[in-house]
Write an enzyme that holds these catalytic residues in place. Structure first.
Site, PDB file in Angstrom:
ATOM      1  N   CYS A  50      83.616 -37.598  15.968  1.00 18.68           N
ATOM      2  CA  CYS A  50      83.724 -38.982  15.439  1.00 18.68           C
ATOM      3  C   CYS A  50      84.195 -39.016  13.914  1.00 18.68           C
ATOM      4  O   CYS A  50      83.989 -38.222  13.386  1.00 18.68           O
ATOM      5  CB  CYS A  50      82.138 -39.322  15.426  1.00 18.68           C
ATOM      6  SG  CYS A  50      81.625 -39.683  17.040  1.00 18.68           S
ATOM      7  N   GLU A  98      88.652 -36.117  19.543  1.00 16.28           N
ATOM      8  CA  GLU A  98      88.011 -36.309  20.605  1.00 16.28           C
ATOM      9  C   GLU A  98      88.370 -37.691  21.290  1.00 16.28           C
ATOM     10  O   GLU A  98      88.255 -38.866  20.326  1.00 16.28           O
ATOM     11  CB  GLU A  98      86.356 -36.175  20.649  1.00 16.28           C
ATOM     12  CG  GLU A  98      85.857 -36.162  21.835  1.00 16.28           C
ATOM     13  CD  GLU A  98      84.200 -35.936  21.571  1.00 16.28           C
ATOM     14  OE1 GLU A  98      83.333 -36.569  22.373  1.00 16.28           O
ATOM     15  OE2 GLU A  98      83.977 -34.850  20.814  1.00 16.28           O
TER      16      GLU A  98
END
Length: 500
Positions: free
Chosen positions: A356, A390
């Site tokens: 993140c 990601e």
């Protein structure tokens, strides 16, 4: 005429040009304040961060659309039952999804959606598997990307228009056609749902279990140091704090408190003046701290709670042990103030170098986002690996990454020189090794920039005058850069450790 939850109607709002517009919106909630109703609306086809409470005067009741009643679907014994994605079932499920339920979701790609469900469910015995199939068919497929050209021989680069100088070059190996179908392209779809959600990140969401609670912002305002932040999305802070007009956070340990008095009392006891962990980078007023999610669990969880206020595609995950957090700070006489952060798995089987990433709103549009991204790739260079973020990325995250990839790759290409006087040559592998950007991201960026062309039997990279000039202007505005000499980082081999 009574406006109820689920209704759709035009709602008055101001756009970025400060002009009035009437986009279609859905009523998510209705509440009564001092005898007057207010409505929480979500603007259709707009990001959820624009959701807000509105007064009745802003509603166009002439074009109201009332919600349709959902038909009951028969169960195996012929009795009526609720639909697999009914609110009753969604509310009964925890919004923290499990990895087992996500990693086994099959993606069904058949032309007829209804028939595909019927055909698949003939072979499925459990209701849980049936829900997985229905979830997969509801997910929007990734935006199709043109297949990577198969390039059997080394290729060259040239420049359109006036020949300023010969410019960098292309690929030298065959590529699989499906290697470009990366999930970042799925962000261009309207709902941003990945075709195969996964559960390996400090903040991960499949968005299949959204209910009315998690779709609404629950925190009105956050005071963090000298800044007051208006959250964009739901974050699972304790229920008793959600009714407060302001939620107070200690800017050094990120502990949340219910009043200014409590914060002042806490600051007399809090000894931190910087994030816990090791300072691994400092240049000027910018510092980076490496924080172990196992050693500093409270700080990591508080950081995730704050981040969830501004990340929609992620869901809070309380097990922070498998993650490292890299917090960027700005220093002044009072201490090191948090600017943004990114998290990273200690062991990633899929070459993820970011789980993140977030720049706090007061520091956005100032170059800090690209600095965070550049730092993540600088760590990958020290580790001797290539990396990729990601998926899925948020809309703002996707823009930042595409901009960083474009500038970094163009910087490499424009600096290429040939010793023999011919057009310079470079392969995709070489670009990936120089930048630590994963090969799939390099190829997708070249295609996004429309640089790959077929010329006289070879694939070449063509840099037009417009692209060169645009890149040079962008680089003049990019003042913040990572200096590798200021990085003091020793990578650890987490696979050899029995316990993190």
């Amino acid at each position: 005429m009574e406006v109820i939850e689920g209704c759709r109607l035009p709602v008055l709002r101001r756009n970025q040009e400060n002009e009035d517009e009437w986009p279609l919106a859905e009523i998510l909630s209705v509440k009564d304040i001092s005898g007057r109703k207010v409505f929480y609306v979500h603007y259709i086809d707009f990001n959820k961060r624009l959701d807000e409470w509105v007064t009745p005067e802003r509603l166009d009741l002439k074009k109201i659309q009332f919600p349709k009643k959902e038909a009951k679907t028969p169960t195996k014994n012929g009795l009526p039952g609720s639909r697999p994605n009914s609110p009753e079932r969604d509310l009964g499920l925890p919004y923290l999804a499990t990895s087992a339920s996500l990693q086994r979701v099959p993606v069904v790609k058949l032309p007829d959606r209804t028939n595909s469900i019927e055909n698949v469910t003939k072979n499925l015995l459990s209701k849980r598997k049936l829900e997985a199939v229905s979830l997969a068919t509801q997910c929007s497929p990734a935006t199709p990307v043109a297949a990577a050209p198969e390039i059997p021989t080394p290729v060259y680069a040239q420049q359109n228009g006036s020949a300023r100088r010969p410019v960098p070059a292309v690929v030298g190996r065959k590529r699989k056609a499906n290697c470009l179908g990366t999930d970042e392209d799925s962000q261009d779809s309207s709902d941003g749902i990945p075709s195969a959600p996964r559960m390996t990140g400090s903040l991960v969401s499949d968005r299949s279990h959204d209910d009315i609670v998690t779709r609404m912002k629950n925190i009105e305002c956050i005071e963090l140091g000298r800044h007051r932040l208006k959250p964009w999305y739901f974050s699972p802070y304790p229920q008793e704090l959600t009714s407060l007009p302001v939620l107070y956070l200690c800017e050094f340990c990120l502990k949340y408190l219910k009043s200014l008095k409590c914060l002042q009392r806490h600051l007399t006891k809090c000894n931190l003046r910087h994030p816990p962990g090791n300072e691994i980078y400092r240049k000027g007023t910018i510092s980076f701290f490496e924080i172990d999610g196992r050693k500093n669990k409270n700080y990591s969880q508080n950081l995730c709670l704050l981040a969830k206020c501004f990340l929609d595609h992620k869901t809070l995950y309380y097990d922070t042990d498998p993650f490292l957090f890299y917090v960027m700070t700005e220093y002044d006489c009072k201490g090191f103030h948090i600017v943004g952060y990114f998290s990273k798995e200690k062991e990633s089987t899929e070459d993820y170098n970011v789980a993140c990433i977030l720049t706090l709103p007061p520091y956005q549009r100032r170059g800090y986002g690209k600095l965070l991204i550049e730092f993540s790739y600088e760590l990958s260079k020290v580790e001797g690996k290539t990396g990729t973020p990601e998926k899925p990325l948020s809309d703002l995250g996707l823009l930042s990454y595409r901009s960083y990839w474009s500038q970094t790759i163009l910087e490499i290409l424009m600096e290429l020189k040939s010793e023999t006087g011919e057009r310079p040559q470079i392969t995709i592998n070489e670009i990936s090794e120089l930048t630590s950007i994963k090969k799939e991201d390099v190829i997708s960026t070249l295609q996004y920039l429309n640089l790959i062309n077929y010329y006289k039997g070879q694939y070449i990279l063509t840099l037009s005058e417009d692209i060169v000039e645009g890149h040079e202007k962008a680089m003049l505005k990019r003042h913040l850069r990572i200096d590798s000499k200021c990085l003091h980082f020793t990578p650890k081999d987490w696979s050899k450790r029995g316990k993190w």
